[in-house]
Design a protein around this motif. Structure first.
Motif, mmCIF file in Angstrom:
data_model
loop_
_atom_site.group_PDB
_atom_site.id
_atom_site.type_symbol
_atom_site.label_atom_id
_atom_site.label_comp_id
_atom_site.label_asym_id
_atom_site.label_seq_id
_atom_site.Cartn_x
_atom_site.Cartn_y
_atom_site.Cartn_z
ATOM 1 N N THR A 25 4.712 -59.993 -32.265
ATOM 2 C CA THR A 25 4.018 -59.162 -33.241
ATOM 3 C C THR A 25 2.629 -59.717 -33.515
ATOM 4 O O THR A 25 2.477 -60.913 -33.707
ATOM 5 N N ILE A 30 -0.082 -53.552 -37.343
ATOM 6 C CA ILE A 30 1.010 -54.312 -36.723
ATOM 7 C C ILE A 30 1.151 -53.866 -35.276
ATOM 8 O O ILE A 30 1.235 -52.667 -34.993
ATOM 9 N N ARG A 54 3.590 -54.503 -31.909
ATOM 10 C CA ARG A 54 4.872 -55.075 -31.513
ATOM 11 C C ARG A 54 5.164 -54.777 -30.052
ATOM 12 O O ARG A 54 4.960 -53.654 -29.588
#
Length: 297
Positions: free
Chosen positions: A119, A275, A277
């Motif tokens: 992440t 974010i 990921r």
């Protein structure tokens, strides 16, 4: 007269037995094949469902962890950074998150070994502003908010020795804290005693950093409610202490009603974080927006 050949009967019976055996074996293989295919379909569906559910579960966990960590940083920054404007506050927040050894690096290191996902956290943006007052002297001040606004933080820091009392009034509730020499006696929402020479009282969460007799019920400020005025009044010679406050909005406190406060600082009420990921089954980049204050903050 021709007699039937018994050998022919035995041959026919033997042939029928072989046909039955072959048919049974063929049927068994057909059934086995159907079972294998059916189980394979069920396994694929189960695996797909498990992967999807696991991905969603990880997604929720990641966002909750990041929200908790960065929310704590933002709450600290509201009181400690004394930023002049939103830009200054965002620069401080991004530095703490993205610099070497900052939150993003520590979070990745902490989660790398227990979750098959990488992440990236960054791009902190303040979406809704807050106004902060810190180290304000207790002394007959009215905290008058410009319009009805929510209050995320309001805390008192009291020291023994003043011998007086302070009352905090909102539009709906009131709490009085009296310095009785070695003990602070609380009346209002509940009655209790607080023991300690230096006491910090959070009037939003109700937390007290000292031992108490009874439930003080000091959660005077409701995070979900809006307030126009919070009155802080000293009596009986006053108490020795200060307070800090964070309210939603920009320049939301009327400083003309607070002679001991010279300025209010820029802070964050709502923060947006980017974010990214990557894992074996899922890759995405998204933004996550959350309130800095709320239950448990």
């Amino acid at each position: 007269m021709v007699m039937p050949d018994r050998n022919d009967d035995r041959t026919d019976g033997h042939d029928r037995g072989q046909l039955i055996l072959i048919g049974a074996i063929t049927l068994a293989f057909i059934i086995l094949g159907v079972v294998v295919v059916f189980n394979g379909v069920l396994y694929t569906e189960t695996l797909s469902s498990t992967a999807t559910n696991q991905g969603a579960s990880d997604d929720t966990t990641i966002e909750a962890e990041i929200e908790g960590g960065i929310g704590g940083i933002a709450r600290y920054g509201n009181l400690a950074w004394e930023a002049d404007d939103r830009s200054g506050y965002e620069n401080e927040l991004e530095d703490v998150i993205e610099d070497d050894g900052g939150f993003a690096e520590q979070y990745l290191n902490a989660t790398a070994n227990n979750r098959p996902v990488v992440t990236t956290v960054g791009g902190a943006t303040v979406r809704e502003d807050a106004s902060a007052i810190t180290d304000a002297e207790i002394g007959g001040s009215n905290v008058e908010l410009v319009g009805s606004e929510r209050v995320g933080h309001f805390a008192l820091e009291l020291s023994q020795g003043g011998g007086g009392e302070v009352t905090i009034d909102t539009e709906s509730d009131s709490v009085t804290i009296r310095d009785d020499g070695g003990t602070f006696n609380v009346t209002g929402l509940n009655s209790c005693q607080i023991h300690g020479d230096e006491v910090r009282i959070d009037l939003v969460t109700g937390d007290v950093n000292a031992s108490t007799d009874g439930d003080c019920g000091l959660d005077l400020i409701d995070y979900e409610a809006t307030y126009d005025t919070i009155t802080v009044t000293e009596r009986l010679g006053g108490v020795d202490g200060r307070y800090s406050l964070v309210a939603k909005g920009t320049d939301t406190v009327d400083l003309s009603a607070m002679p001991t406060v010279s300025e209010q600082h820029a802070g964050a009420w709502t923060v947006e974080i980017e974010i990214e990921r990557d894992s074996n089954d899922l890759s995405y980049q998204k933004t996550h927006e959350f309130d800095v204050y709320g239950d448990g903050s």
